[in-house]
Scaffold this motif. Structure first.
Motif, PDB file in Angstrom:
ATOM      1  N   GLY A 208      21.902  36.018  -4.330  1.00  0.00           N
ATOM      2  CA  GLY A 208      23.139  35.868  -3.565  1.00  0.00           C
ATOM      3  C   GLY A 208      23.743  37.197  -3.172  1.00  0.00           C
ATOM      4  O   GLY A 208      24.154  37.389  -2.021  1.00  0.00           O
ATOM      5  N   VAL A 215      24.413  35.291   3.943  1.00  0.00           N
ATOM      6  CA  VAL A 215      25.308  34.263   3.398  1.00  0.00           C
ATOM      7  C   VAL A 215      26.590  34.170   4.217  1.00  0.00           C
ATOM      8  O   VAL A 215      27.030  33.080   4.605  1.00  0.00           O
ATOM      9  CB  VAL A 215      25.632  34.567   1.914  1.00  0.00           C
ATOM     10  N   TYR A 218      26.143  32.918   7.955  1.00  0.00           N
ATOM     11  CA  TYR A 218      25.897  31.482   8.084  1.00  0.00           C
ATOM     12  C   TYR A 218      26.957  30.641   7.363  1.00  0.00           C
ATOM     13  O   TYR A 218      26.796  29.428   7.224  1.00  0.00           O
ATOM     14  CB  TYR A 218      24.502  31.138   7.540  1.00  0.00           C
ATOM     15  N   ASN A 219      28.028  31.305   6.906  1.00  0.00           N
ATOM     16  CA  ASN A 219      29.112  30.597   6.219  1.00  0.00           C
ATOM     17  C   ASN A 219      28.594  29.742   5.060  1.00  0.00           C
ATOM     18  O   ASN A 219      28.951  28.573   4.908  1.00  0.00           O
ATOM     19  CB  ASN A 219      29.896  29.709   7.203  1.00  0.00           C
ATOM     20  N   ARG A 220      27.760  30.354   4.228  1.00  0.00           N
ATOM     21  CA  ARG A 220      27.154  29.618   3.106  1.00  0.00           C
ATOM     22  C   ARG A 220      27.739  30.059   1.764  1.00  0.00           C
ATOM     23  O   ARG A 220      27.117  29.880   0.715  1.00  0.00           O
ATOM     24  CB  ARG A 220      25.630  29.829   3.103  1.00  0.00           C
ATOM     25  N   GLN A 221      28.940  30.637   1.797  1.00  0.00           N
ATOM     26  CA  GLN A 221      29.546  31.118   0.556  1.00  0.00           C
ATOM     27  C   GLN A 221      29.722  29.990  -0.453  1.00  0.00           C
ATOM     28  O   GLN A 221      29.436  30.152  -1.643  1.00  0.00           O
ATOM     29  CB  GLN A 221      30.904  31.770   0.837  1.00  0.00           C
ATOM     30  N   GLU A 222      30.201  28.837   0.034  1.00  0.00           N
ATOM     31  CA  GLU A 222      30.433  27.717  -0.888  1.00  0.00           C
ATOM     32  C   GLU A 222      29.117  27.216  -1.484  1.00  0.00           C
ATOM     33  O   GLU A 222      29.049  26.853  -2.663  1.00  0.00           O
ATOM     34  CB  GLU A 222      31.141  26.568  -0.173  1.00  0.00           C
ATOM     35  N   THR A 223      28.054  27.216  -0.655  1.00  0.00           N
ATOM     36  CA  THR A 223      26.751  26.759  -1.153  1.00  0.00           C
ATOM     37  C   THR A 223      26.241  27.678  -2.257  1.00  0.00           C
ATOM     38  O   THR A 223      25.747  27.217  -3.301  1.00  0.00           O
ATOM     39  CB  THR A 223      25.730  26.719  -0.005  1.00  0.00           C
ATOM     40  N   GLU A 224      26.343  28.993  -2.015  1.00  0.00           N
ATOM     41  CA  GLU A 224      25.879  29.943  -3.021  1.00  0.00           C
ATOM     42  C   GLU A 224      26.735  29.866  -4.280  1.00  0.00           C
ATOM     43  O   GLU A 224      26.227  29.983  -5.401  1.00  0.00           O
ATOM     44  CB  GLU A 224      25.893  31.367  -2.454  1.00  0.00           C
ATOM     45  N   GLU A 226      28.185  27.200  -5.339  1.00  0.00           N
ATOM     46  CA  GLU A 226      27.786  25.974  -6.019  1.00  0.00           C
ATOM     47  C   GLU A 226      26.465  26.161  -6.766  1.00  0.00           C
ATOM     48  O   GLU A 226      26.294  25.666  -7.886  1.00  0.00           O
ATOM     49  CB  GLU A 226      27.656  24.841  -5.002  1.00  0.00           C
ATOM     50  N   ARG A 227      25.519  26.904  -6.153  1.00  0.00           N
ATOM     51  CA  ARG A 227      24.246  27.192  -6.836  1.00  0.00           C
ATOM     52  C   ARG A 227      24.504  27.926  -8.150  1.00  0.00           C
ATOM     53  O   ARG A 227      23.940  27.587  -9.198  1.00  0.00           O
ATOM     54  CB  ARG A 227      23.346  28.067  -5.963  1.00  0.00           C
ATOM     55  N   HIS A 229      27.291  27.922  -9.807  1.00  0.00           N
ATOM     56  CA  HIS A 229      28.029  27.043 -10.714  1.00  0.00           C
ATOM     57  C   HIS A 229      27.079  26.081 -11.425  1.00  0.00           C
ATOM     58  O   HIS A 229      27.222  25.839 -12.633  1.00  0.00           O
ATOM     59  CB  HIS A 229      29.076  26.250  -9.933  1.00  0.00           C
TER      60      HIS A 229
END
Length: 561
Positions: A208, A215, A218-224, A226-227, A229
């Protein structure tokens, strides 16, 4: 998880690595013995003061034992400091040596080893796991030996005061050992799960942080998040499994210890009533027990620590037992100082480990100094495999790869790779300065040679505009520079290395047409007089006189364009 190995095998595997630190560990043991002897003497003096001073109210009898007690306390403090410092120094030296050996071994393994493993997990093995091993064969061993010696000292003192009461005390010791045995196997399994989970969590963090531009783009901050978490929650569960066992073990042992003390005190009261034991003797005996039972309990805790250490050693042993796919020949041929650089692939067939279909089949070509061979073909056709075989990251299944007529398997690996410079798809830089990155292939290069290489690579002008010139940090993986700047630094590095064989692995990847065209000028200087193998998709910038070999399914050498 790594396969479980026995503690005996683990100890046998890593004990030789303590050579050079054993004297420090031995000094730690000797100092701990001296400290324990001082504590035994101090407790005996406490009994003397109780019987000769407190019971008789004779203050004159106080000073001698009091001064002796203070002297023993000072000596115990000094030797305890020396022992702990020596043990810590030995442990850190062991860690340094083992980490160096593990890292050196990792650098002998082929790229596919790293492709199939997560970087964060390997980092955990280089840090947390080797620290666990040190606790098994270093400081943990010292602690075990000194604890056993303390048990002998305090038990001996207890027998000296009253042998029958001491027998009652020792009869209750197996209860402590039984409790530690029950918990140890469970703790090892929990520790193995925690180690594995910690490695996965580290990998998520490393990926990450390393890919933050992607990240965020592509606005994937929440996905990363969550990974992390999810892995963190798994790690939390494994840690809580360990905490649960530790929380159950401590009160269980405390209950056993309380039962033992009550039994001894009750038996001691009966001895006093029969006139066979004084109050001072009973208090001294109880004080010895206050040292003895925690020492016995500590042995049980060491068993839990050993279980955790064994879980870490399983993972380190797994890496150390991975053998390099290529090694130097038993009797490698000598390489002449002057190398022409003629490269020949003769009927080479190669299949990657774990695959059934050959990547290269019966490939043959020859390229010499001043010549350019361009390898083309679709993705997966084996273009980059040509470079890997030439560098001996792998050996062909059949056929030969030759340098100046000598099979590369007969050359020392170091000598072979000293004669080849690779310019990869991604311009790999380290987080040092511009100067350090250019000189990476020749650390002994002078500043004049570094600047000359930068001039030939058309990098000198942009370097001069950087805040600190050649001393400017380039950032992690060179991210403070543009793609074209990183590529020109890589070309300067290759210029300075001055190897007779040059491999260009899609050097224009990721560059815009204008930047790629500018890069070709220093690349032509770099290729001049060298044996050059270029791996490329885009042939628009390839020189006219190049020979092309198409690696689509049946490789065929073509005439110059």
């Amino acid at each position: 998880m790594a396969p479980i190995v026995t503690i005996r095998r683990t100890f046998g595997r890593f004990w030789p690595h303590t050579r050079g630190t054993r004297l420090l560990f031995a000094l730690g043991v000797v100092c701990a013995m001296a400290a324990a002897a001082c504590e035994v003497a101090s407790i005996w003096l406490f009994g003397v003061i109780t019987d000769r001073v407190l019971a008789t109210q004779d203050l004159n009898a106080f000073w001698g034992p009091a001064i002796a007690w203070l002297a023993f306390a000072v000596v115990a403090g000094l030797v305890s400091f020396g022992g702990q410092y020596a043990t810590a120094l030995g442990g850190e030296r062991f860690l340094l040596g083992l980490r160096d050996r593990l890292y050196a071994h990792l650098q002998t393994l082929t790229p596919d080893f790293f492709d199939n493993r997560k970087l964060g997990d390997l980092m955990a093995r280089l840090t947390d796991d080797i620290e666990a091993i040190e606790e098994l064969v270093g400081s943990g061993l010292v602690k075990l030996i000194t604890t056993l010696i303390s048990v002998v000292f305090f038990a001996g003192a207890a027998f000296y005061i009253r042998w029958d009461l001491a027998l009652v005390t020792l009869a209750l010791v197996p209860a402590f050992l039984f409790a530690s045995k029950v918990f140890a196997s469970r703790f090892r399994y929990a520790a193995a799960r925690e180690r594995s989970s910690n490695g996965r969590m580290n990998s998520v963090i490393e990926e990450g942080l390393a890919n933050q531009p992607l990240v965020q783009a592509y606005n994937r901050q929440e996905t990363e998040a969550e990974r992390l978490h999810v892995e963190g929650r798994t790690w939390l569960r494994t840690k809580m499994a360990q905490a649960k066992l530790a929380a159950m073990y401590t009160p269980s042992v405390q209950i056993i210890e309380t039962l033992c003390l009550l039994t001894v005190i009750g038996f001691g009261a009966w001895e006093i009533s029969a006139g066979r034991l004084t109050i001072g003797g009973l208090l001294s005996f109880a004080a010895y027990l206050a040292y003895l039972y925690p020492a016995v309990q500590s042995i049980g805790e060491i068993a839990l620590t050993v279980s955790e250490a064994a879980a870490g050693s399983d993972r380190v042993i797994e890496v150390l037992e991975t053998r390099p796919m290529v090694t130097d020949a038993p009797a490698p041929v000598g390489t002449p100082p002057a190398c022409r650089g003629e490269v020949e692939f003769r009927n080479v067939t190669f299949t990657y480990p774990g695959r059934e279909t050959p990547t290269l089949r019966d490939l043959s070509f020859t390229v010499g100094p001043g010549e350019l061979l361009v390898c083309t073909g679709p993705s997966g056709a084996g273009k980059s495999t040509v470079a890997k075989l030439l560098l001996r990251f792998y050996d062909p299944g059949s056929g030969q790869v030759l340098l100046d007529g000598v099979d590369v398997r007969e050359l020392p690996l170091r000598a072979l790779r000293d004669r080849i410079t690779v310019l990869q798809q991604e311009s790999l830089l380290f987080s040092g300065t511009v100067k350090e990155n250019i000189a990476y292939g020749r650390p002994d290069a002078t500043m004049e040679e570094i600047v000359e290489a930068a001039v030939l690579a058309d990098a000198h002008d942009f370097i001069g505009k950087l805040p600190q010139g050649y001393d400017t940090p380039v950032g992690q993986r060179g991210r403070l520079l543009s793609g074209g700047q990183r590529q020109r630094l890589a070309i300067a590095r290759a210029m300075l290395r001055d190897a007779p064989v040059l491999v260009l692995d899609e050097p224009m990847t990721g560059l815009d047409p204008d930047t790629a065209a500018r890069i070709m000028t220093p690349l032509r200087r770099l290729m001049a007089g060298r044996t050059t193998i270029m791996i490329a998709h885009d042939l628009s910038l390839v020189p006219e006189n190049a020979t092309r070999i198409d690696l689509a399914p049946e490789p065929t050498a073509l005439a110059p364009k």
